[in-house]
Scaffold this active site. Sequence first.
Site, PDB file in Angstrom:
ATOM      1  N   ASN A  43      59.123  63.142  20.660  1.00  0.00           N
ATOM      2  CA  ASN A  43      57.730  62.684  20.543  1.00  0.00           C
ATOM      3  C   ASN A  43      57.333  62.744  19.079  1.00  0.00           C
ATOM      4  OD1 ASN A  43      56.447  65.390  19.960  1.00  0.00           O
ATOM      5  ND2 ASN A  43      57.491  65.838  21.883  1.00  0.00           N
ATOM      6  N   ASP A  90      58.508  67.473  28.442  1.00  0.00           N
ATOM      7  CA  ASP A  90      58.307  67.920  29.826  1.00  0.00           C
ATOM      8  C   ASP A  90      59.508  67.586  30.702  1.00  0.00           C
ATOM      9  OD1 ASP A  90      55.810  68.991  29.349  1.00  0.00           O
ATOM     10  OD2 ASP A  90      54.815  67.052  29.604  1.00  0.00           O
ATOM     11  N   LYS A 148      44.199  73.032  32.392  1.00  0.00           N
ATOM     12  CA  LYS A 148      45.510  73.472  31.880  1.00  0.00           C
ATOM     13  C   LYS A 148      45.471  74.964  31.556  1.00  0.00           C
ATOM     14  CE  LYS A 148      47.726  70.238  29.650  1.00  0.00           C
ATOM     15  NZ  LYS A 148      48.090  69.279  28.616  1.00  0.00           N
TER      16      LYS A 148
HETATM   17  N1  CTP Z   1      54.267  73.953  26.623  1.00  0.00           N
HETATM   18  C1  CTP Z   1      55.369  74.785  26.698  1.00  0.00           C
HETATM   19  N2  CTP Z   1      56.474  74.386  27.384  1.00  0.00           N
HETATM   20  C2  CTP Z   1      56.531  73.183  27.979  1.00  0.00           C
HETATM   21  C3  CTP Z   1      55.403  72.311  27.888  1.00  0.00           C
HETATM   22  C4  CTP Z   1      54.292  72.738  27.192  1.00  0.00           C
HETATM   23  O1  CTP Z   1      55.342  75.887  26.148  1.00  0.00           O
HETATM   24  N3  CTP Z   1      57.619  72.815  28.638  1.00  0.00           N
HETATM   25  C5  CTP Z   1      53.078  74.430  25.913  1.00  0.00           C
HETATM   26  C6  CTP Z   1      52.743  73.639  24.662  1.00  0.00           C
HETATM   27  O2  CTP Z   1      53.362  74.205  23.511  1.00  0.00           O
HETATM   28  C7  CTP Z   1      51.229  73.749  24.608  1.00  0.00           C
HETATM   29  C8  CTP Z   1      50.810  73.811  26.061  1.00  0.00           C
HETATM   30  O3  CTP Z   1      51.978  74.231  26.772  1.00  0.00           O
HETATM   31  O4  CTP Z   1      50.794  74.944  24.024  1.00  0.00           O
HETATM   32  C9  CTP Z   1      50.292  72.526  26.630  1.00  0.00           C
HETATM   33  O5  CTP Z   1      51.230  71.492  26.381  1.00  0.00           O
HETATM   34  P1  CTP Z   1      50.926  70.025  26.894  1.00  0.00           P
HETATM   35  O6  CTP Z   1      52.094  69.146  26.578  1.00  0.00           O
HETATM   36  O7  CTP Z   1      49.565  69.603  26.450  1.00  0.00           O
HETATM   37  O8  CTP Z   1      50.797  70.254  28.462  1.00  0.00           O
HETATM   38  P2  CTP Z   1      51.794  70.117  29.618  1.00  0.00           P
HETATM   39  O9  CTP Z   1      51.869  71.403  30.340  1.00  0.00           O
HETATM   40  O10 CTP Z   1      53.098  69.548  29.144  1.00  0.00           O
HETATM   41  O11 CTP Z   1      51.039  69.069  30.552  1.00  0.00           O
HETATM   42  P3  CTP Z   1      50.826  67.459  30.365  1.00  0.00           P
HETATM   43  O12 CTP Z   1      51.947  66.977  29.487  1.00  0.00           O
HETATM   44  O13 CTP Z   1      50.897  66.953  31.741  1.00  0.00           O
HETATM   45  O14 CTP Z   1      49.469  67.285  29.753  1.00  0.00           O
END
Ligand code: CTP
Length: 397
Positions: free
Chosen positions: A211, A280, A338
Amino acid sequence: MVRPSSPARIVLGITGGIAAYKAAELTRLFVKAGITVDVVMTAAATHFVTPTTYQALSGRAVLTDLWESGSRNAMGHIDISRGADAIVVAPASADFLAKLANGHADDLLSTLCLARECPLLAAPAMNRQMWANAATQRNVARLRADGVAILGPDTGELACNEHGEGRMLEAGDLFAAVVAACQPKVLNGRRVLLTAGPTFEAIDPVRGITNSSSGKMGFALAQAVAEAGASVLVVAGRTSAPTPWGVTRVDVTSARQMADAVMARVDECDIFIAVAAVADYTPTSVHEQKVKKSDAALTVTLEPTIDILATVASRPKPPYCVGFAAESQDVERLGEEKRKRKKLPLLVANRAQDALGSDENEVTLLDDAGATRLPRMGKLALARVLVGEIARRLPGT
Ligand code: CTP
């Protein structure tokens, strides 16, 4: 909002060296930032640049003589440094470093350095052999052990037409180092683990899914945490962001590697800050050889990665966990969902479009007390504000 402090008054000490001309630019940068600068010159410094130059730039009298400081109580050396946020000696000659290391006080600058209550920073500037000399190195080691911050020197072209280590740092770098050193030590003694940057999930030896996170916010926060007196370890995905001074870095590529690196160290931290843009999903398998092009459609099957932050936050005795959330819409509602889902005391939410790749960011803090919007600002300024906000929320403070 907890405001980061900017120094209000600096004593700028100038000793004998050709780099004294760079101190003129440093004076200008301080004044431009609204900082009062009291310039103190040694007798040798006045042979390189006249006091009039610094007087014009600082708008204040320049002091050169221990016996003529104009103080009401004849204790000028104490008065000048009282209430100053820092004394910065730039350039610091080999001779002046030797004086400082041995506690001499035979002129105004060395006397007020000895009588100071504030931090002392010195920017060495000298010929490369003088810098490399065992006596100078011994003095610098002594000064560091005494808590003096030694800024530089740099390597490059020297005034004596030689090339090597001994050049004074540029004014802009010195300015940033002084502001950094003046930040309040609100995380003194804390151990912080932080993730930053994007992860990269390989499809084959040359391709993968990633990303557009630059890692800038994560490293700005790591810098601000270090400035606040904490030890910081950053687990970083692929990013070209430079490692700030005082920050330890472990490089990883995939979400799995990032999770393993975090889990191996989470027991030794008091605060965990997840700034990384972790993928993710990751391919269920990696092709050993490069996938060849064909006319047929190509399907890559993905499986979810481990949620590092949620895993850390759900431990029996978790560190204080801070999450970041980049949302493309409905930032506060989705961010709060979240935060609850991941069981976080604090989440920093922003619009993805506002932050990615930019040097600025605009965020909303979400915690049990509700939402607090912060104004748009540069990422380092924001990081310093966030450090203050985290520090005042820590349990037991
Ligand atoms: N995060 C993490 N591990 C993952 C995904 C996210 O530690 N596998 C952490 C990120 O570093 C951030 C927070 O979770 O501090 C939120 O990440 P974000 O990408 O916004 O959320 P997601 O849980 O991935 O949800 P979505 O992508 O559906 O918004």
